[in-house]
Scaffold this motif. Sequence first.
Motif, PDB file in Angstrom:
ATOM      1  N   GLU A   1       1.120  -1.281   0.068  1.00  0.00           N
ATOM      2  CA  GLU A   1       0.629  -0.057  -0.131  1.00  0.00           C
ATOM      3  C   GLU A   1       1.016   1.008   0.288  1.00  0.00           C
ATOM      4  N   GLY A   2       1.934   1.385   0.507  1.00  0.00           N
ATOM      5  CA  GLY A   2       2.736   2.098   0.587  1.00  0.00           C
ATOM      6  C   GLY A   2       3.572   2.705  -0.510  1.00  0.00           C
ATOM      7  N   MET A   3       3.676   1.625  -1.249  1.00  0.00           N
ATOM      8  CA  MET A   3       4.773   1.968  -3.071  1.00  0.00           C
ATOM      9  C   MET A   3       3.582   2.396  -4.268  1.00  0.00           C
ATOM     10  N   THR A   4       2.380   1.631  -3.535  1.00  0.00           N
ATOM     11  CA  THR A   4       1.661   2.328  -4.715  1.00  0.00           C
ATOM     12  C   THR A   4       0.851   3.838  -4.288  1.00  0.00           C
ATOM     13  N   GLY A   5       0.603   4.130  -3.283  1.00  0.00           N
ATOM     14  CA  GLY A   5      -0.044   5.226  -2.823  1.00  0.00           C
ATOM     15  C   GLY A   5      -1.639   4.398  -2.941  1.00  0.00           C
ATOM     16  N   ARG A   6      -2.374   3.806  -2.716  1.00  0.00           N
ATOM     17  CA  ARG A   6      -3.986   3.677  -2.470  1.00  0.00           C
ATOM     18  C   ARG A   6      -3.521   3.113  -0.841  1.00  0.00           C
ATOM     19  N   GLY A   7      -2.914   3.617   0.059  1.00  0.00           N
ATOM     20  CA  GLY A   7      -3.179   3.580   1.252  1.00  0.00           C
ATOM     21  C   GLY A   7      -1.879   3.566   2.235  1.00  0.00           C
ATOM     22  N   HIS A   8      -1.811   3.216   3.455  1.00  0.00           N
ATOM     23  CA  HIS A   8      -1.045   4.323   3.984  1.00  0.00           C
ATOM     24  C   HIS A   8       0.152   2.782   4.909  1.00  0.00           C
ATOM     25  N   CYS A   9       1.796   2.719   5.053  1.00  0.00           N
ATOM     26  CA  CYS A   9       2.105   2.090   5.735  1.00  0.00           C
ATOM     27  C   CYS A   9       2.660   2.242   6.597  1.00  0.00           C
ATOM     28  N   ARG A  10       1.770   1.631   7.923  1.00  0.00           N
ATOM     29  CA  ARG A  10       1.738   2.285   9.615  1.00  0.00           C
ATOM     30  C   ARG A  10       1.898   0.959  10.026  1.00  0.00           C
ATOM     31  N   VAL A  11       2.372   1.210  10.761  1.00  0.00           N
ATOM     32  CA  VAL A  11       2.711   0.283  11.717  1.00  0.00           C
ATOM     33  C   VAL A  11       1.228  -0.055  12.342  1.00  0.00           C
ATOM     34  N   GLN A  12       0.363   0.704  13.001  1.00  0.00           N
ATOM     35  CA  GLN A  12      -0.705   0.680  13.762  1.00  0.00           C
ATOM     36  C   GLN A  12      -1.716  -0.515  12.883  1.00  0.00           C
ATOM     37  N   ASP A  13      -1.900  -0.721  11.420  1.00  0.00           N
ATOM     38  CA  ASP A  13      -2.518  -1.086  10.533  1.00  0.00           C
ATOM     39  C   ASP A  13      -2.346  -2.540  10.992  1.00  0.00           C
ATOM     40  N   LEU A  14      -1.497  -2.737  12.043  1.00  0.00           N
ATOM     41  CA  LEU A  14      -0.865  -4.411  11.936  1.00  0.00           C
ATOM     42  C   LEU A  14      -1.978  -4.935  13.209  1.00  0.00           C
ATOM     43  N   VAL A  15      -1.909  -3.888  13.726  1.00  0.00           N
ATOM     44  CA  VAL A  15      -3.243  -4.338  15.124  1.00  0.00           C
ATOM     45  C   VAL A  15      -4.625  -5.334  15.107  1.00  0.00           C
ATOM     46  N   PRO A  16      -5.451  -4.553  14.087  1.00  0.00           N
ATOM     47  CA  PRO A  16      -6.424  -5.944  13.715  1.00  0.00           C
ATOM     48  C   PRO A  16      -6.489  -6.932  13.001  1.00  0.00           C
ATOM     49  N   ASP A  17      -4.934  -6.625  12.101  1.00  0.00           N
ATOM     50  CA  ASP A  17      -4.693  -7.834  11.522  1.00  0.00           C
ATOM     51  C   ASP A  17      -4.314  -8.978  12.738  1.00  0.00           C
ATOM     52  N   ALA A  18      -3.537  -8.405  13.776  1.00  0.00           N
ATOM     53  CA  ALA A  18      -3.252  -9.681  14.764  1.00  0.00           C
ATOM     54  C   ALA A  18      -3.991  -9.683  15.453  1.00  0.00           C
ATOM     55  N   ALA A  19      -5.209  -9.347  15.818  1.00  0.00           N
ATOM     56  CA  ALA A  19      -6.444  -9.164  16.324  1.00  0.00           C
ATOM     57  C   ALA A  19      -7.423 -10.965  16.290  1.00  0.00           C
ATOM     58  N   GLY A  20      -7.321 -10.769  14.524  1.00  0.00           N
ATOM     59  CA  GLY A  20      -8.440 -11.391  13.908  1.00  0.00           C
ATOM     60  C   GLY A  20      -7.733 -12.563  13.306  1.00  0.00           C
ATOM     61  N   ALA A  21      -5.734 -12.189  13.472  1.00  0.00           N
ATOM     62  CA  ALA A  21      -5.525 -14.267  14.425  1.00  0.00           C
ATOM     63  C   ALA A  21      -5.452 -14.851  14.963  1.00  0.00           C
ATOM     64  N   LEU A  22      -5.975 -14.230  15.562  1.00  0.00           N
ATOM     65  CA  LEU A  22      -5.728 -14.311  17.476  1.00  0.00           C
ATOM     66  C   LEU A  22      -6.935 -14.670  17.620  1.00  0.00           C
ATOM     67  N   GLY A  23      -8.597 -13.639  16.717  1.00  0.00           N
ATOM     68  CA  GLY A  23      -9.762 -14.052  17.450  1.00  0.00           C
ATOM     69  C   GLY A  23     -10.255 -16.562  16.792  1.00  0.00           C
ATOM     70  N   ALA A  24      -8.967 -16.463  15.028  1.00  0.00           N
ATOM     71  CA  ALA A  24      -9.415 -17.269  14.944  1.00  0.00           C
ATOM     72  C   ALA A  24      -8.783 -18.676  15.069  1.00  0.00           C
ATOM     73  N   ALA A  25      -7.476 -17.838  16.253  1.00  0.00           N
ATOM     74  CA  ALA A  25      -6.930 -18.951  16.250  1.00  0.00           C
ATOM     75  C   ALA A  25      -7.737 -19.457  18.128  1.00  0.00           C
ATOM     76  N   LEU A  26      -8.330 -18.627  18.803  1.00  0.00           N
ATOM     77  CA  LEU A  26      -9.182 -19.216  19.101  1.00  0.00           C
ATOM     78  C   LEU A  26     -10.610 -20.257  18.750  1.00  0.00           C
TER      79      LEU A  26
END
Length: 412
Positions: free
Chosen positions: A111-136
């Motif tokens: 997303e940061g290389m193409t300008g179609r979004g934002h490259c932010r470390v904060q955006d990994l929070v929903p990714d990790a939340a979805g993975a942990l929910g699926a793991a449970l």
Amino acid sequence: MSPLAVRIGAGVLALLALIALRGKRWAYLTFVLLGLLYFPAQTHFRVHAPNCEQLLPTLHLLVPLLHNYAYIALFAGFYWMSWAQFRTSDARGVWALLATLLVGALVEIAEGMTGRGHCRVQDLVPDAAGALGAALLLAGWSRLRRKPAYVRLVRPRPAAAPHPAAPPSRAFVPPRGVVPPPPPRGVVRPPPDFSPGPSPVTPPADVARTQETAHSEDVSARRQVVQHLQAILGRLRGMSQRLWAMILGRRRTIVVGGILLALVGAGAFVILRLPAPAPVVTEQPNTAPPPNPPPRPLQSEAEGYYEPTYQFTVSDRRFTRLTLRPEPFVTFSRIGTRQEVGCEDARIGQDAVHLRCELERVGVVTIDGRFTSRFVTSSLDTPVLSALITITNTRGETLFSARESFYWHAPD
């Protein structure tokens, strides 16, 4: 990309996801590759170096980040796909979590290389939340399907057939009154003859017997293949007979269903071909119409300044802000000073903006961008302008070229 291409790509990714859930490694890798290529394909593979924000999320930002339900559901499904790939591993949950976070980071970089979004470390929070929910959920499901030790059933093994008793050996007992002759004494056997001689020749009877054995083995193998094919044909014949019997047993239902479908289709076709009824106009009392709400201010007409997400430096001058209204100019800062450069060539529309500004002793600053938000927003952490900034010197050489996102601020 056209909407048709987007729909076809979504269908292909959905099909690959279903195949990957069955543990197919090639479908999983193809899904990841095509998903990452989706971002540069939207910009016709025009990419630049990403500018990622490496700020960790704070506590008051966790709740807004967890409201991104689309990303949570998407990466929960991707965790499930990754979990299905590590069936033979003891730590399959850990490997699936690492794979999910790695793909999430790659998506942010794309997303940061193409300008179609934002490259932010904060955006990994929903990714990790979805993975942990699926793991449970998967851990709970595995726990429910596992049977306790005292309920496990052991399949009884068939009793081994008893081995037939070996017949008792009979020793030769000489009859009574008969004494066997004693072995001769003093007789020495001659030594074996190791002199070279003619090689033994197999008699023709043994050769004929070997050929007959090979021929009988070929015939038995052919018979086994024919019997196997006959068994398969018998099964297919039985299946076709059962299917035909089922059709014959329910032929009335099939005929009635076909007639009903034909009638429904014909009725729908006739209804769609009928002209629409004329609207009934009722006379309204003469009442004053309600006043129209004031139009929302456009972002292109709002006064204020725009701050970039990344403040780059060219010739000891740091680019700090961009101003469009009331007059367009760009602002560079040096140690203790601030330089505002006006833009002689400025074209500002409702959707796009083009600026060309001459920076003294440096060169020309060109800005081509589009408004990501049509109307003025009060959110200070939402970018409203995405622009390509190019700085060339007096000889026409490019000093800087990158796409940046801008945040809008009200005038001081």
